[in-house]
Motif scaffolding. Structure first.
Motif, PDB file in Angstrom:
ATOM      1  N   TYR A 159      53.922 -34.491 235.329  1.00  0.00           N
ATOM      2  CA  TYR A 159      53.000 -35.501 234.803  1.00  0.00           C
ATOM      3  C   TYR A 159      52.033 -34.871 233.805  1.00  0.00           C
ATOM      4  O   TYR A 159      51.646 -35.491 232.811  1.00  0.00           O
ATOM      5  N   GLY A 160      51.648 -33.625 234.069  1.00  0.00           N
ATOM      6  CA  GLY A 160      50.754 -32.938 233.147  1.00  0.00           C
ATOM      7  C   GLY A 160      51.390 -32.742 231.786  1.00  0.00           C
ATOM      8  O   GLY A 160      50.777 -32.999 230.750  1.00  0.00           O
ATOM      9  N   GLN A 161      52.636 -32.286 231.771  1.00  0.00           N
ATOM     10  CA  GLN A 161      53.320 -32.059 230.500  1.00  0.00           C
ATOM     11  C   GLN A 161      53.613 -33.368 229.781  1.00  0.00           C
ATOM     12  O   GLN A 161      53.439 -33.471 228.561  1.00  0.00           O
ATOM     13  N   ALA A 162      54.074 -34.361 230.514  1.00  0.00           N
ATOM     14  CA  ALA A 162      54.547 -35.586 229.880  1.00  0.00           C
ATOM     15  C   ALA A 162      53.426 -36.553 229.531  1.00  0.00           C
ATOM     16  O   ALA A 162      53.485 -37.217 228.494  1.00  0.00           O
ATOM     17  N   ALA A 163      52.408 -36.646 230.365  1.00  0.00           N
ATOM     18  CA  ALA A 163      51.407 -37.694 230.193  1.00  0.00           C
ATOM     19  C   ALA A 163      50.021 -37.177 229.830  1.00  0.00           C
ATOM     20  O   ALA A 163      49.332 -37.776 229.000  1.00  0.00           O
ATOM     21  N   ILE A 164      49.583 -36.101 230.444  1.00  0.00           N
ATOM     22  CA  ILE A 164      48.203 -35.659 230.273  1.00  0.00           C
ATOM     23  C   ILE A 164      48.029 -34.718 229.084  1.00  0.00           C
ATOM     24  O   ILE A 164      47.064 -34.828 228.328  1.00  0.00           O
ATOM     25  N   ALA A 165      48.964 -33.779 228.899  1.00  0.00           N
ATOM     26  CA  ALA A 165      48.815 -32.804 227.816  1.00  0.00           C
ATOM     27  C   ALA A 165      48.663 -33.452 226.441  1.00  0.00           C
ATOM     28  O   ALA A 165      47.789 -33.044 225.669  1.00  0.00           O
ATOM     29  N   PRO A 166      49.468 -34.471 226.083  1.00  0.00           N
ATOM     30  CA  PRO A 166      49.266 -35.098 224.765  1.00  0.00           C
ATOM     31  C   PRO A 166      47.867 -35.679 224.596  1.00  0.00           C
ATOM     32  O   PRO A 166      47.265 -35.584 223.528  1.00  0.00           O
ATOM     33  N   ARG A 167      47.309 -36.264 225.661  1.00  0.00           N
ATOM     34  CA  ARG A 167      45.961 -36.831 225.586  1.00  0.00           C
ATOM     35  C   ARG A 167      44.923 -35.714 225.472  1.00  0.00           C
ATOM     36  O   ARG A 167      43.934 -35.847 224.738  1.00  0.00           O
ATOM     37  N   LEU A 168      45.135 -34.586 226.170  1.00  0.00           N
ATOM     38  CA  LEU A 168      44.193 -33.478 226.083  1.00  0.00           C
ATOM     39  C   LEU A 168      44.167 -32.880 224.682  1.00  0.00           C
ATOM     40  O   LEU A 168      43.100 -32.523 224.161  1.00  0.00           O
ATOM     41  N   LEU A 169      45.319 -32.736 224.070  1.00  0.00           N
ATOM     42  CA  LEU A 169      45.374 -32.171 222.722  1.00  0.00           C
ATOM     43  C   LEU A 169      44.603 -33.051 221.737  1.00  0.00           C
ATOM     44  O   LEU A 169      43.844 -32.550 220.899  1.00  0.00           O
ATOM     45  N   ALA A 170      44.783 -34.366 221.840  1.00  0.00           N
ATOM     46  CA  ALA A 170      44.056 -35.281 220.962  1.00  0.00           C
ATOM     47  C   ALA A 170      42.553 -35.229 221.245  1.00  0.00           C
ATOM     48  O   ALA A 170      41.723 -35.267 220.325  1.00  0.00           O
ATOM     49  N   PHE A 171      42.185 -35.119 222.519  1.00  0.00           N
ATOM     50  CA  PHE A 171      40.774 -35.043 222.910  1.00  0.00           C
ATOM     51  C   PHE A 171      40.124 -33.796 222.326  1.00  0.00           C
ATOM     52  O   PHE A 171      39.000 -33.848 221.803  1.00  0.00           O
ATOM     53  N   MET A 172      40.803 -32.667 222.380  1.00  0.00           N
ATOM     54  CA  MET A 172      40.238 -31.421 221.869  1.00  0.00           C
ATOM     55  C   MET A 172      40.121 -31.440 220.350  1.00  0.00           C
ATOM     56  O   MET A 172      39.206 -30.819 219.793  1.00  0.00           O
ATOM     57  N   ARG A 173      41.006 -32.130 219.678  1.00  0.00           N
ATOM     58  CA  ARG A 173      40.865 -32.248 218.222  1.00  0.00           C
ATOM     59  C   ARG A 173      39.600 -33.028 217.867  1.00  0.00           C
ATOM     60  O   ARG A 173      38.938 -32.725 216.873  1.00  0.00           O
ATOM     61  N   ARG A 174      39.244 -34.012 218.684  1.00  0.00           N
ATOM     62  CA  ARG A 174      38.038 -34.805 218.418  1.00  0.00           C
ATOM     63  C   ARG A 174      36.764 -34.086 218.845  1.00  0.00           C
ATOM     64  O   ARG A 174      35.680 -34.391 218.351  1.00  0.00           O
ATOM     65  N   HIS A 175      36.877 -33.150 219.785  1.00  0.00           N
ATOM     66  CA  HIS A 175      35.687 -32.475 220.330  1.00  0.00           C
ATOM     67  C   HIS A 175      35.895 -30.960 220.263  1.00  0.00           C
ATOM     68  O   HIS A 175      36.270 -30.312 221.256  1.00  0.00           O
ATOM     69  N   PRO A 176      35.645 -30.361 219.119  1.00  0.00           N
ATOM     70  CA  PRO A 176      35.942 -28.930 218.931  1.00  0.00           C
ATOM     71  C   PRO A 176      35.098 -27.996 219.786  1.00  0.00           C
ATOM     72  O   PRO A 176      35.452 -26.810 219.926  1.00  0.00           O
ATOM     73  N   ALA A 177      33.988 -28.468 220.349  1.00  0.00           N
ATOM     74  CA  ALA A 177      33.143 -27.594 221.170  1.00  0.00           C
ATOM     75  C   ALA A 177      33.594 -27.546 222.623  1.00  0.00           C
ATOM     76  O   ALA A 177      33.008 -26.815 223.434  1.00  0.00           O
ATOM     77  N   VAL A 178      34.628 -28.302 222.980  1.00  0.00           N
ATOM     78  CA  VAL A 178      35.135 -28.319 224.359  1.00  0.00           C
ATOM     79  C   VAL A 178      36.262 -27.304 224.500  1.00  0.00           C
ATOM     80  O   VAL A 178      37.139 -27.205 223.638  1.00  0.00           O
ATOM     81  N   ARG A 179      36.223 -26.543 225.584  1.00  0.00           N
ATOM     82  CA  ARG A 179      37.325 -25.647 225.955  1.00  0.00           C
ATOM     83  C   ARG A 179      37.957 -26.185 227.236  1.00  0.00           C
ATOM     84  O   ARG A 179      37.258 -26.663 228.120  1.00  0.00           O
ATOM     85  N   ILE A 180      39.275 -26.076 227.335  1.00  0.00           N
ATOM     86  CA  ILE A 180      39.977 -26.579 228.518  1.00  0.00           C
ATOM     87  C   ILE A 180      40.853 -25.478 229.103  1.00  0.00           C
ATOM     88  O   ILE A 180      41.643 -24.856 228.393  1.00  0.00           O
ATOM     89  N   ASP A 181      40.665 -25.257 230.393  1.00  0.00           N
ATOM     90  CA  ASP A 181      41.503 -24.329 231.156  1.00  0.00           C
ATOM     91  C   ASP A 181      42.425 -25.185 232.017  1.00  0.00           C
ATOM     92  O   ASP A 181      42.044 -25.641 233.096  1.00  0.00           O
ATOM     93  N   LEU A 182      43.639 -25.417 231.534  1.00  0.00           N
ATOM     94  CA  LEU A 182      44.574 -26.336 232.180  1.00  0.00           C
ATOM     95  C   LEU A 182      45.510 -25.579 233.110  1.00  0.00           C
ATOM     96  O   LEU A 182      46.132 -24.585 232.711  1.00  0.00           O
ATOM     97  N   HIS A 183      45.619 -26.051 234.335  1.00  0.00           N
ATOM     98  CA  HIS A 183      46.519 -25.449 235.320  1.00  0.00           C
ATOM     99  C   HIS A 183      47.555 -26.501 235.724  1.00  0.00           C
ATOM    100  O   HIS A 183      47.214 -27.523 236.321  1.00  0.00           O
ATOM    101  N   LEU A 184      48.804 -26.252 235.381  1.00  0.00           N
ATOM    102  CA  LEU A 184      49.903 -27.119 235.799  1.00  0.00           C
ATOM    103  C   LEU A 184      50.412 -26.603 237.131  1.00  0.00           C
ATOM    104  O   LEU A 184      50.986 -25.517 237.215  1.00  0.00           O
ATOM    105  N   ASP A 185      50.182 -27.371 238.177  1.00  0.00           N
ATOM    106  CA  ASP A 185      50.460 -26.899 239.533  1.00  0.00           C
ATOM    107  C   ASP A 185      50.780 -28.097 240.412  1.00  0.00           C
ATOM    108  O   ASP A 185      50.002 -29.050 240.488  1.00  0.00           O
ATOM    109  N   ASP A 186      51.933 -28.067 241.079  1.00  0.00           N
ATOM    110  CA  ASP A 186      52.307 -29.156 241.975  1.00  0.00           C
ATOM    111  C   ASP A 186      51.660 -29.028 243.353  1.00  0.00           C
ATOM    112  O   ASP A 186      51.837 -29.890 244.207  1.00  0.00           O
TER     113      ASP A 186
END
Length: 298
Positions: free
Chosen positions: A105-132
């Motif tokens: 779900y992270g790869q298919a649904a959440i990651a695309p939204r996170l990438l777009a979010f970070m482009r809009r907010h350059p001061a945000v850093r994200i430490d993403l952990h894909l873990d079932d």
């Protein structure tokens, strides 16, 4: 005499009591000790009663001071929180967010939204952990976790993100050597690929069927891949196999029967909700725009 018309004097008084001395309150508030003393004297004069007993070694509350402190401390704290919230509402999202998301779900649904979010907010850093696995937000230090299925953590704040539909699939090769299921009970005669050994009670069409598992993968993407390779049948999210179903590398079994829908939920602690960056990300995930699902993770 004019009554105290702001919270500055009350805030200074509360800080003196909490810090234990005028000097400590001055350091906490970034004010000179003389300013702290002058404001305290002005407050006592306006109230017409002494609030503190001061000596060279100790500071203690008078009876009136104790009653006054018990009443005004919650007011001061509420005002401070309200001020912080208003300031944060006008602050740009910034800082680090640690996020735990199931792999598929992270790869298919959440990651695309996170990438777009970070482009809009350059001061945000994200430490993403894909873990079932199921992380503990507090002890593991996560700001946000996304989980699938039933949520049991009552102390966490939850937000429904989406309904995830599931399908039962098998490869054409598997079906060449095994009978095509015609009813839910027929699934029990097929070997299953599961993500965990305990996930063998499948509900379909209002019936519960126990399927014998052949492989436990620990990962939904590998579950799909094993089914595609002809190792058995699998119960997987529909978005994960859309391309396989279109291309014929997987076949949907019992398509006329309904399967329970799994809910994707975002979870965070109350403390984390103070983060401007987290609130902005949640607003994005909960917006009216549907969360994009790319059936890709190959």
């Amino acid at each position: 005499m004019r009554e105290l018309d702001d919270l500055s004097g009350l805030s200074i008084f509360v800080s003196i009591v909490e810090e234990g001395s005028l000097s400590a309150a001055g350091r906490a508030l970034g004010l000179p000790k003389a300013t702290i003393s002058r404001n305290l004297a002005l407050l006592e004069k306006r109230l017409g009663a002494p609030l503190l007993i001061r000596s060279t070694r100790a500071l203690s509350l008078t009876d009136a001071g104790r009653r006054f402190f018990d009443r005004v401390q919650p007011i001061v704290r509420d005002a401070q929180r309200a001020t912080a919230e208003i300031k944060s509402d006008h602050a740009a999202p910034a800082g680090l967010l640690r996020i735990a998301v199931p792999v598929a779900y992270g790869q298919a649904a959440i990651a695309p939204r996170l990438l777009a979010f970070m482009r809009r907010h350059p001061a945000v850093r994200i430490d993403l952990h894909l873990d079932d696995g199921r992380v503990n937000l507090v002890s593991d230090g996560y700001d946000l976790a996304i989980r699938m299925g039933t949520i049991e953590d009552s102390e966490l704040i939850s937000h429904k993100l989406a309904d995830v539909h599931r399908v039962i699939v098998a490869s054409p090769g598997w079906l060449e050597h095994n009978d095509v299921p015609r009813s839910p009970g027929d699934l029990a005669r097929h070997a299953a690929i599961v993500t965990r050994p305990d996930l063998v009670q499948w509900q379909i069409g209002g019936e519960t069927v126990r399927v014998p598992w052949r492989m436990s993968t620990g990962n939904m993407i590998l579950t799909r891949d094993a089914a595609r390779d002809g190792l058995g049948i699998a119960l997987v999210p529909e978005f994960l196999v859309l391309r396989d179903l279109e291309r014929g590398s997987l076949v949907r079994l019992l398509p006329d029967l309904e399967l329970p829908v799994v809910q994707a939920t975002a979870l965070h602690t109350r403390a984390a909700s103070q983060s401007v960056a987290l609130r902005a990300l949640l607003d994005d995930l909960l917006s009216s725009r549907p969360i994009p699902v790319d059936a890709a993770p190959w």
